[in-house]
Design a protein around this motif. Structure first.
Motif, PDB file in Angstrom:
ATOM      1  N   ASP A   1       0.798  -1.228   0.000  1.00 52.99           N
ATOM      2  CA  ASP A   1       0.000   0.000   0.000  1.00 52.99           C
ATOM      3  C   ASP A   1       0.828   1.275   0.000  1.00 52.99           C
ATOM      4  OD1 ASP A   1       1.067  -0.357   2.487  1.00 52.99           O
ATOM      5  OD2 ASP A   1      -0.784   0.067   3.597  1.00 52.99           O
ATOM      6  N   LYS A   2       2.138   1.148  -0.209  1.00 52.13           N
ATOM      7  CA  LYS A   2       2.966   2.352  -0.226  1.00 52.13           C
ATOM      8  C   LYS A   2       4.256   2.084  -0.997  1.00 52.13           C
ATOM      9  CE  LYS A   2       3.139   2.444   4.292  1.00 52.13           C
ATOM     10  NZ  LYS A   2       3.474   2.836   5.696  1.00 52.13           N
ATOM     11  N   PHE A   3       5.067   3.143  -1.130  1.00 52.18           N
ATOM     12  CA  PHE A   3       6.313   3.072  -1.882  1.00 52.18           C
ATOM     13  C   PHE A   3       7.322   2.197  -1.134  1.00 52.18           C
ATOM     14  CE2 PHE A   3      10.221   5.301  -3.645  1.00 52.18           C
ATOM     15  CZ  PHE A   3      10.066   4.796  -4.932  1.00 52.18           C
ATOM     16  N   ARG A   4       8.325   1.747  -1.837  1.00 51.36           N
ATOM     17  CA  ARG A   4       9.344   0.883  -1.243  1.00 51.36           C
ATOM     18  C   ARG A   4       9.984   1.547  -0.022  1.00 51.36           C
ATOM     19  NH1 ARG A   4      11.861   2.557  -6.304  1.00 51.36           N
ATOM     20  NH2 ARG A   4      13.482   4.120  -5.850  1.00 51.36           N
ATOM     21  N   GLN A   5      10.433   0.705   0.908  1.00 54.61           N
ATOM     22  CA  GLN A   5      10.970   1.179   2.179  1.00 54.61           C
ATOM     23  C   GLN A   5      12.371   0.599   2.394  1.00 54.61           C
ATOM     24  OE1 GLN A   5       8.827   3.222   4.443  1.00 54.61           O
ATOM     25  NE2 GLN A   5       7.947   3.376   2.386  1.00 54.61           N
ATOM     26  N   PRO A   6      13.427   1.325   1.985  1.00 53.29           N
ATOM     27  CA  PRO A   6      14.789   0.816   2.184  1.00 53.29           C
ATOM     28  C   PRO A   6      15.260   0.982   3.619  1.00 53.29           C
ATOM     29  CG  PRO A   6      14.852   2.927   1.094  1.00 53.29           C
ATOM     30  CD  PRO A   6      13.405   2.590   1.236  1.00 53.29           C
ATOM     31  N   TYR A   7      16.174   0.106   4.023  1.00 53.86           N
ATOM     32  CA  TYR A   7      16.671   0.158   5.392  1.00 53.86           C
ATOM     33  C   TYR A   7      18.073  -0.425   5.470  1.00 53.86           C
ATOM     34  CZ  TYR A   7      15.260  -4.780   5.450  1.00 53.86           C
ATOM     35  OH  TYR A   7      15.116  -6.119   5.168  1.00 53.86           O
ATOM     36  N   MET A   8      18.722  -0.233   6.603  1.00 49.10           N
ATOM     37  CA  MET A   8      19.967  -0.908   6.964  1.00 49.10           C
ATOM     38  C   MET A   8      19.681  -1.763   8.184  1.00 49.10           C
ATOM     39  SD  MET A   8      21.963   0.223   4.613  1.00 49.10           S
ATOM     40  CE  MET A   8      23.602  -0.315   5.127  1.00 49.10           C
ATOM     41  N   ALA A   9      20.290  -2.941   8.256  1.00 51.22           N
ATOM     42  CA  ALA A   9      20.014  -3.855   9.365  1.00 51.22           C
ATOM     43  C   ALA A   9      21.309  -4.403   9.944  1.00 51.22           C
ATOM     44  CB  ALA A   9      19.137  -5.006   8.894  1.00 51.22           C
TER      45      ALA A   9
END
Length: 909
Positions: A479-487
């Protein structure tokens, strides 16, 4: 005298790609189809055309000419174009059991979409041998006749067929029987599928043509109905055929010439079949020939293709389909459309000239892309199914422990244990918080608190873990734009024990301080000597030449000298292996190898072996000239070069705690041409036969070929494994995509599995160089050595072999409530000597269908248990149609008796 009927059936055998790249063939297909439609429209006496038994020709044509769909549908509905029953004309032995079924299912599905009546003929015009269970498969699809060009009578150069009436069948018509007793009418193209091509219109030419062709057909026909195939490989339409038939009628009034089709021809033949037809049983592999033209060594041409195919098939039928069926139980719609796309893309690599690796290089480059496309779509289905299942698994057993849960799924169809590796995120920060380089810099130095893996009961499990730093990742919300992250991540390796068939087990990484007394799990090493390993069932010693000495502790039997490598010259082609006359293969026996222990944990030990070997660089210069001169491969005189090049082989032997097998992974750096590499496993058994996994059966084959056999090699096809037993003991070698083996006639019944074959030409009817078929560079192979008591079926070792290629799926989750327990199985089954084949949802009925097959040649019992969602059982078939209801022991359990060698499909509402 009864009047003969000459049935002229117009067709073209359409190799989708072969001695030219696909698009060259594609352009010719468009031209052929345009001409066909024009001919049908112009000439009402051009009665019909057989579209080679494969519906993909329609797809390929309409891709370029979509505006012609209406005309196609018209002539298909009028039964002037006959289509089906397959999607593609596959190689039967190099595609899996379920791939053969999906091929039939999708061919039927496509035929319905075009509104046509399916051609009810099991069409195998040019398969390089025919699977023994074909009659049973066809009968379950309401097809009771099979047409084939190979496997029964010897086919030689340019498709010349022996006229020896003493051979298996004196007629082109015979009864073909499967191991379960299913019988179909088998019709051999005794004069090949081109014996009615290019019928002359000129009267003088027509007299000569028919005076030869009619007697040739009469030699083999058991009835007054003679078959003339008006076409051949990529044969253009004979647009003046109606005129040619009228000329034939005028010249030969005692023969009734008809422009026929297979349905009509078979109906007429059936009315006159004699009672003394011979019955041929099981596999048709040209066993009663000189062995030179069986084309069996296509099983080892470009083995990288077979390995990619095995990975794709396993991912589709043993992972994605059952997993999507589990997700469907959890409420997720089953993605039939995506599966059809993935299967079709994969099956576009299954035509015999494609998967056999016997085409020009351009063809096989494109195949790699198709494999990747099919694999990527299948991986998307897998990921979507896991995303649906994980939130519904109850992980509250780990609540309050600062746990990082992860779930291990077993879709193999058999209970199993195994070592898995998972990357766990201990902390995640999204790009919305700060720039990724800032996030990485802040997270990387954060210390990792020591931890342990526990199960849902709080028991500690031996594991290995390492700090893996910081990793980039992203979410793709619906339901939304891509969500990049660092883990911040760690890598954990653990042995998951006794995961139920069709089930999963949830584990968790927890800090040692949270695990308490559970963190005291201990186990001894599997390493018992410098190069010796041992677990509960096996002792394995790697000898100085890299070979394996293996002791089965259950029986006390010792196998010595396993996995010696053999290298032989090959002056054949992509179709057939031919060792130079008088040459002797090289082996690594007594060749000193480098050995080292590279892994030693409580649950796994690995010994690595390195052979710095030297082998001839290629064949000598004679081979190139013989290829240019189109010298038939059995008559070649080339030898191996005297120039040597390095050939480095790195072998890894892996033994896991509790395992009943030793897994082998091989990496070869190939700088040599014109040769074949095999792994040798001397069984030492006295046995006249062996068994190999084939299509819906474990086929029993003779170790020594028939008396007509002249080829020094007796190579054969396998699917998952080959096995030799003396009744008391047995040795099975399982594999991933290594489709060729031989049981050598060396008084040791040595199993020889091909790991690499390098050849430089296509072969067949001309000179087509294929430098990429030399497979230079890095080549790999994976297989497993499985000792056991008795034979592979009675011992149950087949389950180990079938499970070997199926990967575990491991996915991180979190702590939450759910409808499914932390450890759970979606269904269960029991059946001694019964093999699992598939679990999926049927598109037409919307029901779950599962398939098994009886490996024994006597009845066996099968018991199936389903969860509460099931409301009934019924007998289905290979087309997954609803049949008669099956009484259940209770609401969720049904017991069935499977006939000898029966392929059984269970429908579950």
């Amino acid at each position: 005298m009864t009047k003969k009927t000459a049935h002229i059936i117009s067709h073209t055998h359409w190799d989708r790609e072969w001695y030219m790249p696909y698009e060259y063939h594609h352009a010719l297909l468009v031209e052929l189809m345009d001409t066909l439609l024009e001919t049908l429209e112009r000439d009402p006496n051009y009665k019909s055309f057989h579209l080679d038994g494969q519906t993909i020709m329609l797809e390929d044509y309409l891709q370029v000419r979509p505006e012609m769909k209406g005309k196609l549908e018209q002539y298909i509905a009028e039964e002037r174009i006959h289509i089906g029953p397959w999607y593609i004309l596959q190689d039967e032995f190099l595609t899996s059991s379920e791939a053969n079924i999906r091929n039939l299912q999708i061919g039927h599905r496509d035929t319905k979409q075009y509104g046509g009546k399916i051609s009810k003929v099991g069409y195998f015009p040019d398969s390089f041998g025919n699977m023994g269970q074909a009659p049973q498969i066809l009968k379950q699809a309401d097809i009771d006749v099979a047409m084939f060009g190979r496997g029964v009578k010897p086919t030689g150069f340019n498709n010349q067929v022996s006229e020896d009436a003493s051979y298996e069948s004196p007629f082109s018509e015979m009864i073909w029987q499967s191991p379960d007793g299913s019988r179909v009418i088998g019709i051999l193209f005794a004069n090949w599928y081109c014996n009615g091509m290019e019928v002359p219109v000129d009267e003088a030419q027509a007299v000569a043509y028919w005076e030869k062709r009619i007697p040739d057909a009469e030699k083999f026909a058991s009835t007054n109905h003679l078959l003339f195939m008006n076409g051949c490989d990529h044969q253009p339409i004979q647009t003046d055929l109606s005129q040619a038939i009228e000329v034939a009628k005028k010249l030969f009034p005692d023969v009734d010439f008809v422009h026929s089709n297979f349905n009509e021809y078979v109906d007429r033949v059936r009315e006159e079949l004699p009672e003394n037809l011979k019955t041929v049983e099981g596999e048709l592999r040209s066993q009663r020939t000189d062995g030179w033209y069986t084309l069996v060594n296509t099983a080892s041409s470009r083995l990288y293709l077979k390995q990619m195919n095995a990975d794709n098939q396993t991912l589709l039928e043993k992972v994605a389909e059952p997993l999507a069926a589990f997700a469907h139980q959890a409420g997720k719609p089953y993605p039939h459309h995506l599966f059809v796309y993935a299967w079709k893309t994969l099956m576009q690599n299954h035509p015999h000239d494609s998967i056999c690796g016997c085409s020009v290089d351009e063809v096989h480059r494109e195949m790699v892309t198709r494999f990747e496309k099919s694999k990527h779509m299948t991986e998307m289905i897998v990921n979507e199914s896991l995303d649906s299942l994980l939130p519904q698994i109850d992980t509250t057993a780990f609540e309050g422990k600062r746990a990082v849960p992860f779930t291990v799924f077993n879709t193999s169809g058999y209970e199993r244990s195994g070592v898995v590796e998972v990357t766990l995120e201990l902390k995640r920060r999204y790009f919305s918080e700060a720039h990724p380089t800032v996030l990485a810099a802040e997270m990387k130095p954060e210390p990792i608190e020591p931890g342990v893996v526990i199960d849902s009961n709080g028991n500690a499990i031996d594991c290995e873990w390492e700090d893996a730093g910081v990793m980039f990742g992203y979410d793709l919300p619906k339901d939304k734009f891509r969500q990049p992250y660092m883990a911040r991540i760690i890598k954990v390796r653990v042995q998951a024990q006794h995961i139920q068939a069709f089930g999963y087990k949830t584990l968790a990484w927890v800090p040692v301080t949270e695990a308490g007394a559970a963190a005291t799990a201990e186990a001894s090493s599997l390493v018992t000597g410098e190069f010796a390993l041992e677990n509960e069932f096996l002792q394995a010693e790697v000898q100085s030449d890299g070979a394996l000495k293996l002791t089965d502790k259950r029986t006390g039997h010792v196998y010595d000298g396993l996995n010696v490598y053999e290298d032989a010259g090959d002056i054949g082609n992509e179709y057939m292996f031919r060792m130079p006359q008088g040459s002797t293969p090289l082996t690594t026996k007594d060749v000193q190898a480098e050995r080292k222990l590279i892994e030693n944990t409580a649950f796994r030990a690995v010994i690595e072996v390195k052979h710095n070997w030297s082998i001839p660089v290629s064949a000598d210069e004679t081979l190139k000239q013989e290829m240019l001169d189109v010298v038939d491969f059995p008559k070649r005189t080339a030898q191996r070069s005297t120039e040597m090049v390095p050939f480095v082989i790195v072998t890894r032997y892996t033994l896991d705690r509790g395992a009943k097998r030793v897994d082998v992974n091989v990496t070869m750096e190939n700088q040599s041409k014109d040769h074949r590499v095999r792994a040798l496993f001397p069984t030492g058994f006295t046995a006249e036969t062996h068994v190999a996994d084939s299509i819906f059966e474990v086929a029993r084959r003779n170790n020594v070929p028939e008396q007509e056999w002249q080829n020094p090699s007796n190579d054969q096809h396998q699917q998952a494994f080959v096995s030799v037993s003396d009744g008391a003991h047995g040795l099975t070698v399982a594999n991933i995509g290594l489709c060729e083996y031989e049981v050598s006639q060396d008084n040791k019944n040595t199993i020889a599995v091909t790991l690499l074959r390098s050849s430089g030409e296509l072969g067949d009817w001309g000179y087509f160089p294929t430098p990429e078929a030399q497979c230079l560079g890095t080549n790999t192979a994976s297989y497993s050595i499985i000792p056991h008591a008795g034979d592979v079926v009675a011992s149950g070792a087949y389950a180990e072999a079938y499970s070997f290629p199926v990967p575990f799926l491991v996915r991180q989750t979190d702590v939450h409530e759910g409808r499914f327990a932390a450890d759970h199985a979606f269904m269960a089954w029991e059946g001694e000597g019964v093999a699992f084949s598939s679990l999926k949802m049927a598109e037409e009925t919307g029901d779950m269908v599962a398939r098994w097959y009886n490996l024994a040649h006597e009845p066996r019992a099968l018991s199936v248990t389903l969860p509460a969602a099931a409301s009934g059982f019924y007998r289905s078939d290979v087309l997954e149609r609803a049949g008669e209801a099956i009484a259940s022991v209770d609401a969720q359990r049904a017991n069935m008796d499977l006939g000898a060698a029966e392929i059984f499909t269970l429908g579950m509402k």
